[in-house]
Enzyme design. Structure first.
Site, PDB file in Angstrom:
ATOM      1  N   ASN A 151       0.803  -1.221   0.000  1.00  0.00           N
ATOM      2  CA  ASN A 151       0.000   0.000   0.000  1.00  0.00           C
ATOM      3  C   ASN A 151       0.838   1.274   0.000  1.00  0.00           C
ATOM      4  OD1 ASN A 151       0.325  -1.487   2.588  1.00  0.00           O
ATOM      5  ND2 ASN A 151      -0.281   0.462   3.487  1.00  0.00           N
ATOM      6  N   THR A 237     -25.316 -11.240  11.778  1.00  0.00           N
ATOM      7  CA  THR A 237     -26.174 -10.905  10.637  1.00  0.00           C
ATOM      8  C   THR A 237     -25.365 -10.122   9.610  1.00  0.00           C
ATOM      9  OG1 THR A 237     -28.087 -10.877  12.084  1.00  0.00           O
ATOM     10  CG2 THR A 237     -28.315  -9.746   9.957  1.00  0.00           C
ATOM     11  N   CYS A 325      -0.966   5.206   7.285  1.00  0.00           N
ATOM     12  CA  CYS A 325      -1.203   4.572   8.580  1.00  0.00           C
ATOM     13  C   CYS A 325      -0.258   5.094   9.636  1.00  0.00           C
ATOM     14  CB  CYS A 325      -1.038   3.076   8.463  1.00  0.00           C
ATOM     15  SG  CYS A 325      -2.069   2.395   7.185  1.00  0.00           S
TER      16      CYS A 325
HETATM   17  C1  LIG Z   1      -6.212  -0.704   3.597  1.00  0.00           C
HETATM   18  C2  LIG Z   1      -5.436  -1.946   3.783  1.00  0.00           C
HETATM   19  C3  LIG Z   1      -5.758  -2.876   4.790  1.00  0.00           C
HETATM   20  C4  LIG Z   1      -6.858  -2.629   5.789  1.00  0.00           C
HETATM   21  O1  LIG Z   1      -8.126  -2.730   5.211  1.00  0.00           O
HETATM   22  P1  LIG Z   1      -9.390  -2.093   5.976  1.00  0.00           P
HETATM   23  O2  LIG Z   1     -10.557  -2.523   5.167  1.00  0.00           O
HETATM   24  O3  LIG Z   1      -9.182  -0.621   5.980  1.00  0.00           O
HETATM   25  O4  LIG Z   1      -9.394  -2.681   7.357  1.00  0.00           O
HETATM   26  C5  LIG Z   1      -5.022  -4.029   4.872  1.00  0.00           C
HETATM   27  N1  LIG Z   1      -4.007  -4.276   4.012  1.00  0.00           N
HETATM   28  C6  LIG Z   1      -3.664  -3.417   3.040  1.00  0.00           C
HETATM   29  C7  LIG Z   1      -2.559  -3.759   2.111  1.00  0.00           C
HETATM   30  C8  LIG Z   1      -4.357  -2.221   2.895  1.00  0.00           C
HETATM   31  O5  LIG Z   1      -4.005  -1.360   1.934  1.00  0.00           O
END
Ligand SMILES: *Cc1c(COP(=O)(O)O)cnc(C)c1O
Length: 395
Positions: A151, A237, A325
């Site tokens: 990411n 659910t 992050c």
């Molecule tokens: C955004 C992301 C996550 C987390 O996903 P969420 O749906 O925001 O919890 C995990 N791994 C990667 C590589 C991401 O880019």
């Protein structure tokens, strides 16, 4: 002038077709999918439709798709779930230093419970050597977890090669494909994965929904206990509007993936060439080609990433620092550290992630603003002044 959003690796805007599909469910389809009367069955059918679409995209059967609340929960379920199911077989997990915190911090939690975790290094372009995975395997290894696309720097890992190694050694293999699902090919047999995490809000769907692919026969235990939803692996659910929106988002993204990938790559490369030509003292972080089509992570010497972000925001441009992050933590990004960028370099990193709403005009606007902003910020930097003085003295 309108706002330019270039932080699509952090999250993406919900596309109108998705919002529409969700609104239909919210307004007219409130039934519980586990009930037998018709409004419950309508919801049940809508869920099944989303599940079929997703299973088709990844080459799985529908009952191998387990809906969750997103990428983080999918990563947690995969890692904790396998650890709980396999603890009699061994206590060793192999992962990498550049995983998302949803994987890293889950592994750290297991270490506190006595598990042993190997965090493999990557090379200076952010790529993992499959041979290092092979070498790290021991008699007690029960899980390998390697992300598909990163990411922060966008690098794409050789998942299929690692999958072959895992299969030959009969070790469960998980990949975090949150950044690649529906954008890059993520056929689970071609990748050779047993578990795959995804998230809806990275592909123009709503937040708070995702799925974990679980290959038939994979040893895994639930984290939550309750009813029989999602084959009891994830009771509760179902988030029907969210899942329907996710299904629609996945369908649309997958259909246009190749075309969009080419369009983003072209914009990304023009953007990089433009930055390179107008701003001195920069470097590209990550692999030049094995990289997500829309991602540029660039280090600017003599500036703080945070200052850059705030100044670009004044121009209506949204980008991220080294990592979304870690942007409220002063620690340098673990991914940039892993590719050998020193802390001062990591602090001057900017992540630009293009998405489907970006246009060539947006690229022009960023290319217009960036050199001005960088030069202005550098003019306040004592380090930069010193550098320029020395350069002058050296002739
Ligand atoms: C955004 C992301 C996550 C987390 O996903 P969420 O749906 O925001 O919890 C995990 N791994 C990667 C590589 C991401 O880019």
């Amino acid at each position: 002038m309108g706002r330019i959003y270039m932080d699509n690796n952090a999250t993406t805007p919900v596309r109108p077709e998705v919002a529409e599909a969700m609104m239909e469910m919210l307004k007219g389809c409130y039934g519980n999918p586990s009930t037998l009367y018709c409004i419950g069955q309508e919801a049940h059918v809508a869920l099944g439709h989303a599940r079929d679409i997703i299973a088709g995209i990844i080459g799985a059967t529908p009952d191998e798709v387990v809906f969750t609340s997103g990428g983080t929960e999918s990563d947690n379920l995969a890692i904790f779930g396998v650890a709980r199911a396999m603890k009699k077989k061994g206590n060793h997990i192999i992962t990498t230093k550049i995983e998302h915190h949803a994987v890293l911090n889950t592994c750290k939690a297991l270490e506190r419970e006595g598990w042993s975790v190997t965090y493999l290094p990557v090379d200076d372009q952010g790529i993992l050597d499959p041979a290092s995975v092979e070498r790290a395997i021991t008699d007690t290894t029960v899980l390998i977890s390697v992300m598909h696309a990163n990411n922060e720097i966008g690098t794409i890992q050789p998942i299929a090669e690692i999958g072959k190694i895992a299969k030959a050694r009969k070790i469960i293999f998980h990949t975090d494909a949150v950044q690649s699902f529906a954008k890059l090919p993520t056929n689970v047999d071609e990748l050779g994965v047993d578990l795959m995490s995804t998230s809806s809000h990275k592909i123009y769907g709503p937040k708070g929904v995702g799925f974990l692919y679980v290959r038939k026969g994979t040893k895994i235990l639930p984290m939550l206990f309750g009813g029989h939803q999602e084959r009891s692996l994830r009771p509760g659910t179902e988030n029907v509007p969210g899942i329907v929106g996710f299904g629609r988002a996945a369908e649309l993204m997958h259909a246009e993936a190749e075309e969009e990938e080419a369009r983003l790559r072209k914009m990304r490369d023009r953007l990089w060439e433009g930055i390179h030509a107008t701003v001195p003292h920069i470097r590209l972080h990550g692999h030049p080609e094995k990289r997500l089509a829309g991602t540029i992570n660039v280090g600017f010497e003599f500036v703080e990433g945070e200052s850059l972000i705030l100044r670009l925001d004044e121009y209506g441009i949204c980008v991220a620092s080294g990592s979304a992050c870690t942007s409220d933590v002063l620690e340098p990004s673990h991914v940039l550290s892993a590719i050998g960028i020193p802390p001062e370099g990591a602090h001057g990193a900017l992540r630009i992630s293009l998405g489907r709403e970006n246009t060539e005009d947006d690229v022009d606007r960023l290319l217009d603003a960036l050199p001005k902003v960088v030069e202005d910020l550098r003019s306040f930097s004592p380090l930069y002044k010193e550098y320029m003085r020395e350069k002058k003295a050296a002739g």
